[in-house]
Design an enzyme around this catalytic site. Structure first.
Site, PDB file in Angstrom:
ATOM      1  CG  ASN A 114      -1.843  -1.187   1.282  1.00 16.92           C
ATOM      2  OD1 ASN A 114      -2.083  -1.830   0.255  1.00 16.92           O
ATOM      3  ND2 ASN A 114      -2.331  -1.518   2.459  1.00 16.92           N
ATOM      4  CG  ASP A 136      -2.734   3.223   2.956  1.00 22.10           C
ATOM      5  OD1 ASP A 136      -3.467   2.354   2.461  1.00 22.10           O
ATOM      6  OD2 ASP A 136      -2.048   3.040   3.985  1.00 22.10           O
ATOM      7  CG  HIS A 138       3.899  -1.770  -4.602  1.00 25.86           C
ATOM      8  ND1 HIS A 138       2.706  -2.441  -4.701  1.00 25.86           N
ATOM      9  CD2 HIS A 138       4.851  -2.638  -5.013  1.00 25.86           C
ATOM     10  CE1 HIS A 138       2.922  -3.663  -5.171  1.00 25.86           C
ATOM     11  NE2 HIS A 138       4.220  -3.815  -5.350  1.00 25.86           N
ATOM     12  CG  ASN A 182      -7.858 -11.460   1.237  1.00 23.70           C
ATOM     13  OD1 ASN A 182      -7.329 -10.367   1.410  1.00 23.70           O
ATOM     14  ND2 ASN A 182      -8.490 -11.799   0.113  1.00 23.70           N
ATOM     15  CG  LEU A 183     -14.132  -9.636   2.395  1.00 28.52           C
ATOM     16  CD1 LEU A 183     -14.504  -9.384   3.858  1.00 28.52           C
ATOM     17  CD2 LEU A 183     -14.561  -8.455   1.532  1.00 28.52           C
ATOM     18  CB  ALA A 186      -8.616  -6.305   7.567  1.00 29.16           C
TER      19      ALA A 186
HETATM   20  N1  APR Z   1     -10.771  -6.985   4.788  1.00 30.80           N
HETATM   21  C1  APR Z   1      -9.873  -7.883   4.294  1.00 30.80           C
HETATM   22  N2  APR Z   1      -9.652  -8.066   2.968  1.00 30.80           N
HETATM   23  C2  APR Z   1     -10.349  -7.296   2.120  1.00 30.80           C
HETATM   24  C3  APR Z   1     -11.310  -6.344   2.558  1.00 30.80           C
HETATM   25  C4  APR Z   1     -11.496  -6.203   3.955  1.00 30.80           C
HETATM   26  N3  APR Z   1     -12.386  -5.327   4.465  1.00 30.80           N
HETATM   27  N4  APR Z   1     -11.855  -5.754   1.456  1.00 30.80           N
HETATM   28  C5  APR Z   1     -11.260  -6.309   0.388  1.00 30.80           C
HETATM   29  N5  APR Z   1     -10.368  -7.243   0.776  1.00 30.80           N
HETATM   30  C6  APR Z   1      -9.500  -8.078  -0.062  1.00 30.80           C
HETATM   31  C7  APR Z   1     -10.098  -8.434  -1.395  1.00 30.80           C
HETATM   32  O1  APR Z   1     -10.845  -9.637  -1.278  1.00 30.80           O
HETATM   33  C8  APR Z   1      -8.838  -8.644  -2.256  1.00 30.80           C
HETATM   34  O2  APR Z   1      -8.401  -9.993  -2.192  1.00 30.80           O
HETATM   35  O3  APR Z   1      -8.341  -7.316  -0.350  1.00 30.80           O
HETATM   36  C9  APR Z   1      -7.793  -7.748  -1.603  1.00 30.80           C
HETATM   37  C10 APR Z   1      -7.455  -6.512  -2.414  1.00 30.80           C
HETATM   38  O4  APR Z   1      -6.871  -6.944  -3.614  1.00 30.80           O
HETATM   39  P1  APR Z   1      -6.417  -5.843  -4.683  1.00 30.80           P
HETATM   40  O5  APR Z   1      -7.519  -4.873  -4.888  1.00 30.80           O
HETATM   41  O6  APR Z   1      -5.863  -6.600  -5.861  1.00 30.80           O
HETATM   42  O7  APR Z   1      -5.250  -5.051  -3.967  1.00 30.80           O
HETATM   43  P2  APR Z   1      -3.750  -5.531  -3.753  1.00 30.80           P
HETATM   44  O8  APR Z   1      -3.682  -7.018  -3.629  1.00 30.80           O
HETATM   45  O9  APR Z   1      -3.193  -4.717  -2.658  1.00 30.80           O
HETATM   46  O10 APR Z   1      -3.047  -5.100  -5.137  1.00 30.80           O
HETATM   47  C11 APR Z   1      -1.653  -5.311  -5.244  1.00 30.80           C
HETATM   48  O11 APR Z   1      -1.628  -4.144  -7.359  1.00 30.80           O
HETATM   49  O12 APR Z   1      -2.491  -2.399  -8.535  1.00 30.80           O
HETATM   50  C12 APR Z   1      -1.374  -2.841  -7.862  1.00 30.80           C
HETATM   51  O13 APR Z   1       0.267  -1.549  -6.848  1.00 30.80           O
HETATM   52  C13 APR Z   1      -1.056  -1.939  -6.719  1.00 30.80           C
HETATM   53  O14 APR Z   1      -0.263  -2.525  -4.538  1.00 30.80           O
HETATM   54  C14 APR Z   1      -1.242  -2.822  -5.500  1.00 30.80           C
HETATM   55  C15 APR Z   1      -1.053  -4.218  -6.065  1.00 30.80           C
END
Ligand code: APR
Length: 245
Positions: free
Chosen positions: A97, A99, A114, A206-207, A224
């Site tokens: 992240n 953020d 990242h 994870n969700l 989470a």
């Molecule tokens: N609690 C836990 N998990 C959650 C929640 C929640 N409230 N809401 C969503 N999720 C899960 C989703 O099910 C999904 O598996 O978080 C995950 C988010 O996945 P992505 O949107 O793909 O984000 P991320 O895995 O961080 O992406 C990786 O991709 O676009 C690039 O650089 C960007 O760092 C990012 C990387």
């Protein structure tokens, strides 16, 4: 049953899901960022060369969002910071992240692989500067004074993630690898579990099941802000110092 020895180092990988309940969108959920804007238009070096104004506008909006008082670290960020401070074997938190919610939760040993929205980088001299305002092509670098090359200190697709040697060293020595809130769809982060499985215990929080769920020894599904504090309590035990669990 004890999860791991108290002196075993832990590596935690986080993704956008851990910040979802703080009000920040994920990337690949139905309401995610990549459902609204194309990666090729805002998150590649080619996009920045082609239309820097559009890329700056995309990251300026996200940088303003993390400055919104309504966006605060949530119970999952705080639980991880508590684990990182209390666990006898040490904890390295590697976040995908950009953020600043782990930072604001006071997480020690935090690696932003990242990059970070709250920093800007000069494409000419390489200086990285804390940055909370908007960026534009007219912004002059505070270090070399030249304008025209300031960019978000964020790793774009096609670029190398940051601190990969430090991350590899942490993965090599960990006894527990925990993946939180990531879809497991972007490498190299998505490959970490395959690197450590067999010599470290691997847990996914994870969700819903991620792309790599089947590679984990244990998967715990739920939001989470519930599953992370529960897991940290399980690790730290009743005395909060990792004496059982
Ligand atoms: N609690 C836990 N998990 C959650 C929640 C929640 N409230 N809401 C969503 N999720 C899960 C989703 O099910 C999904 O598996 O978080 C995950 C988010 O996945 P992505 O949107 O793909 O984000 P991320 O895995 O961080 O992406 C990786 O991709 O676009 C690039 O650089 C960007 O760092 C990012 C990387």
């Amino acid at each position: 049953m004890r999860l791991i020895a108290r002196d075993a180092p832990i590596v935690v990988l986080t993704g956008a899901g851990i910040s979802r309940e703080s009000g920040l969108a994920t990337f690949r959920d139905a309401d995610g960022i990549w459902a609204r804007v194309r990666i090729e238009d805002v998150a590649t070096p080619e996009a920045f060369a082609r239309d820097p104004g559009r890329v700056h506008a995309f990251y300026n909006a996200r940088r303003r969002q993390i400055a919104d008082p309504a966006v605060q670290p949530n119970a999952a960020h705080h639980a991880l910071a508590r684990l990182a401070r209390a666990w006898p074997g040490g904890v390295t938190v590697v976040t995908q992240n950009v953020d600043d919610l782990h930072d604001r939760a006071g997480t020690p040993n935090l690696i932003h692989m990242h990059g970070e929205l709250a920093k800007a980088r000069c494409g000419r001299c390489g200086a990285v500067t804390p940055w909370r305002d908007d960026l534009s092509v007219e912004t002059a670098c505070p270090s070399c004074g030249r304008a025209g090359a300031m960019r978000p200190h964020v790793v774009w697709f096609g670029e190398m993630p940051l601190a990969m040697e430090e991350i590899a060293a942490a993965l090599d020595r960990c006894g527990l690898f925990v993946s939180i809130g990531t879809s497991g769809s972007v490498y190299p982060a998505a490959g970490f579990v395959a690197e450590v499985r067999g010599r470290a215990r691997t847990v996914e929080l994870n969700l819903e099941p991620s792309e790599g769920s089947r590679l984990f020894d244990e998967t715990i599904h739920g939001p989470a802000t519930r599953v992370v504090p529960d897991f940290v309590n399980r690790l730290l035990g009743p005395d909060g110092r990792g004496s059982s669990g």
